[in-house]
Scaffold this motif. Sequence first.
Motif, PDB file in Angstrom:
ATOM      1  N   SER A 210       0.826  -1.204   0.000  1.00 21.50           N
ATOM      2  CA  SER A 210       0.000   0.000   0.000  1.00 21.50           C
ATOM      3  C   SER A 210       0.862   1.257   0.000  1.00 21.50           C
ATOM      4  O   SER A 210       0.577   2.224  -0.717  1.00 21.50           O
ATOM      5  N   LEU A 211       1.927   1.252   0.767  1.00 19.80           N
ATOM      6  CA  LEU A 211       2.851   2.382   0.776  1.00 19.80           C
ATOM      7  C   LEU A 211       3.561   2.494  -0.564  1.00 19.80           C
ATOM      8  O   LEU A 211       3.695   3.592  -1.126  1.00 19.80           O
ATOM      9  N   ALA A 212       3.989   1.354  -1.097  1.00 20.00           N
ATOM     10  CA  ALA A 212       4.709   1.354  -2.376  1.00 20.00           C
ATOM     11  C   ALA A 212       3.835   1.907  -3.499  1.00 20.00           C
ATOM     12  O   ALA A 212       4.319   2.655  -4.364  1.00 20.00           O
ATOM     13  N   ALA A 213       2.541   1.575  -3.501  1.00 23.03           N
ATOM     14  CA  ALA A 213       1.647   2.046  -4.558  1.00 23.03           C
ATOM     15  C   ALA A 213       1.539   3.569  -4.554  1.00 23.03           C
ATOM     16  O   ALA A 213       1.555   4.209  -5.612  1.00 23.03           O
ATOM     17  N   LEU A 214       1.443   4.153  -3.369  1.00 25.11           N
ATOM     18  CA  LEU A 214       1.347   5.608  -3.271  1.00 25.11           C
ATOM     19  C   LEU A 214       2.644   6.277  -3.720  1.00 25.11           C
ATOM     20  O   LEU A 214       2.639   7.213  -4.524  1.00 25.11           O
ATOM     21  N   LEU A 215       3.758   5.803  -3.202  1.00 26.41           N
ATOM     22  CA  LEU A 215       5.045   6.406  -3.544  1.00 26.41           C
ATOM     23  C   LEU A 215       5.383   6.223  -5.023  1.00 26.41           C
ATOM     24  O   LEU A 215       6.042   7.077  -5.628  1.00 26.41           O
ATOM     25  N   ALA A 216       4.903   5.120  -5.617  1.00 29.97           N
ATOM     26  CA  ALA A 216       5.200   4.846  -7.024  1.00 29.97           C
ATOM     27  C   ALA A 216       4.599   5.904  -7.946  1.00 29.97           C
ATOM     28  O   ALA A 216       5.177   6.225  -8.994  1.00 29.97           O
ATOM     29  N   VAL A 217       3.444   6.458  -7.567  1.00 31.70           N
ATOM     30  CA  VAL A 217       2.813   7.494  -8.389  1.00 31.70           C
ATOM     31  C   VAL A 217       3.734   8.711  -8.492  1.00 31.70           C
ATOM     32  O   VAL A 217       3.942   9.272  -9.577  1.00 31.70           O
ATOM     33  N   PHE A 218       4.303   9.120  -7.369  1.00 29.88           N
ATOM     34  CA  PHE A 218       5.204  10.270  -7.348  1.00 29.88           C
ATOM     35  C   PHE A 218       6.528   9.933  -8.038  1.00 29.88           C
ATOM     36  O   PHE A 218       7.104  10.774  -8.737  1.00 29.88           O
ATOM     37  N   ASN A 219       7.009   8.720  -7.855  1.00 34.40           N
ATOM     38  CA  ASN A 219       8.237   8.290  -8.500  1.00 34.40           C
ATOM     39  C   ASN A 219       8.088   8.279 -10.021  1.00 34.40           C
ATOM     40  O   ASN A 219       9.008   8.649 -10.751  1.00 34.40           O
ATOM     41  N   LEU A 220       6.916   7.888 -10.486  1.00 31.60           N
ATOM     42  CA  LEU A 220       6.617   7.854 -11.918  1.00 31.60           C
ATOM     43  C   LEU A 220       6.707   9.252 -12.524  1.00 31.60           C
ATOM     44  O   LEU A 220       7.328   9.452 -13.579  1.00 31.60           O
ATOM     45  N   GLY A 221       6.090  10.227 -11.843  1.00 34.45           N
ATOM     46  CA  GLY A 221       6.142  11.604 -12.340  1.00 34.45           C
ATOM     47  C   GLY A 221       7.561  12.144 -12.386  1.00 34.45           C
ATOM     48  O   GLY A 221       7.975  12.779 -13.365  1.00 34.45           O
ATOM     49  N   GLY A 222       8.329  11.864 -11.336  1.00 39.07           N
ATOM     50  CA  GLY A 222       9.716  12.318 -11.304  1.00 39.07           C
ATOM     51  C   GLY A 222      10.551  11.674 -12.387  1.00 39.07           C
ATOM     52  O   GLY A 222      11.394  12.328 -13.012  1.00 39.07           O
ATOM     53  N   GLY A 223      10.337  10.391 -12.630  1.00 35.11           N
ATOM     54  CA  GLY A 223      11.091   9.674 -13.663  1.00 35.11           C
ATOM     55  C   GLY A 223      10.800  10.199 -15.056  1.00 35.11           C
ATOM     56  O   GLY A 223      11.712  10.354 -15.885  1.00 35.11           O
ATOM     57  N   TRP A 224       9.549  10.501 -15.332  1.00 38.32           N
ATOM     58  CA  TRP A 224       9.164  11.032 -16.640  1.00 38.32           C
ATOM     59  C   TRP A 224       9.827  12.385 -16.881  1.00 38.32           C
ATOM     60  O   TRP A 224      10.400  12.639 -17.944  1.00 38.32           O
ATOM     61  N   LEU A 225       9.764  13.251 -15.890  1.00 39.97           N
ATOM     62  CA  LEU A 225      10.347  14.587 -16.016  1.00 39.97           C
ATOM     63  C   LEU A 225      11.869  14.517 -16.160  1.00 39.97           C
ATOM     64  O   LEU A 225      12.466  15.208 -17.002  1.00 39.97           O
TER      65      LEU A 225
END
Length: 259
Positions: A210-225
């Motif tokens: 559950s924690l990983a799913a939330l943090l992954a959303v923010f990690n995804l945005g950072g990785g794209w940028l």
Amino acid sequence: MPDISLFTLVTLCLVAAAAGWIDAVVGGGGLLLLPALLLGYPHHQPAYLLGTNKAVAIVGTTAAAVTYARKSPVDVRLAVRIGAAALAGSALGAFFAAGVSSEVLRPVIMGVLLAVLAFVVLRPSFGTDAPATGPVTARRVAAAVAVAGLGIGFYDGLIGPGTGTFLVLALTAVLHLNLVQASATAKIVNVCTNFGALVVFSVQGTVLWSLAALLAVFNLGGGWLGAHMALKKGSGFVRGVLVVTVVGLVAKLAYDQWA
């Protein structure tokens, strides 16, 4: 999701975004996120935090890999060959990760960072040359599979943070790529290492999903940028980010270790 204060949760989300950006530009985002997880969950076994870090990292790394593959001249077939070896190495490393303690983890990460910093500072032209042309020799491919695949893959599964950075350095040195090419190739390899380790952590039940799913959303945005910025600004920008990132992380880990 494990009990955690709202302030700590927001902080971890911001750190996950920053880690995704750093991972996409030069690798090593786990050196930011994993210490943050260790501080946010001081009473959890490190294996759970290593597993959670892998579940987060694979999302941002995959996004960056897709972006690079679309817009950068990267040899996908070669990256997949190295990645297959890295997957096997990371799975083996993850198998032994349960015995890693946080007391050992911090100084090991700090020592590796210092070695990376010394190498980059003493080689100011490293990775800023023109990209290699012509076919890569079989000897160099074999060396890349052994070092960047099996060796760094094992480290990724066992400890993890800094894998992207080490892949960039190894691919630049062994295959004579520039830093943008090496970053692009490293992302594809890193997806394989993350996947191999994550499978083992999942089987062992050491992922806070559950924690990983939330943090992954923010990690995804950072990785794209981060991937878009690295492609636009080039190798000099990547090298500068690498130096600043390593200096900051060494200072942070030293403070956490001895404060």
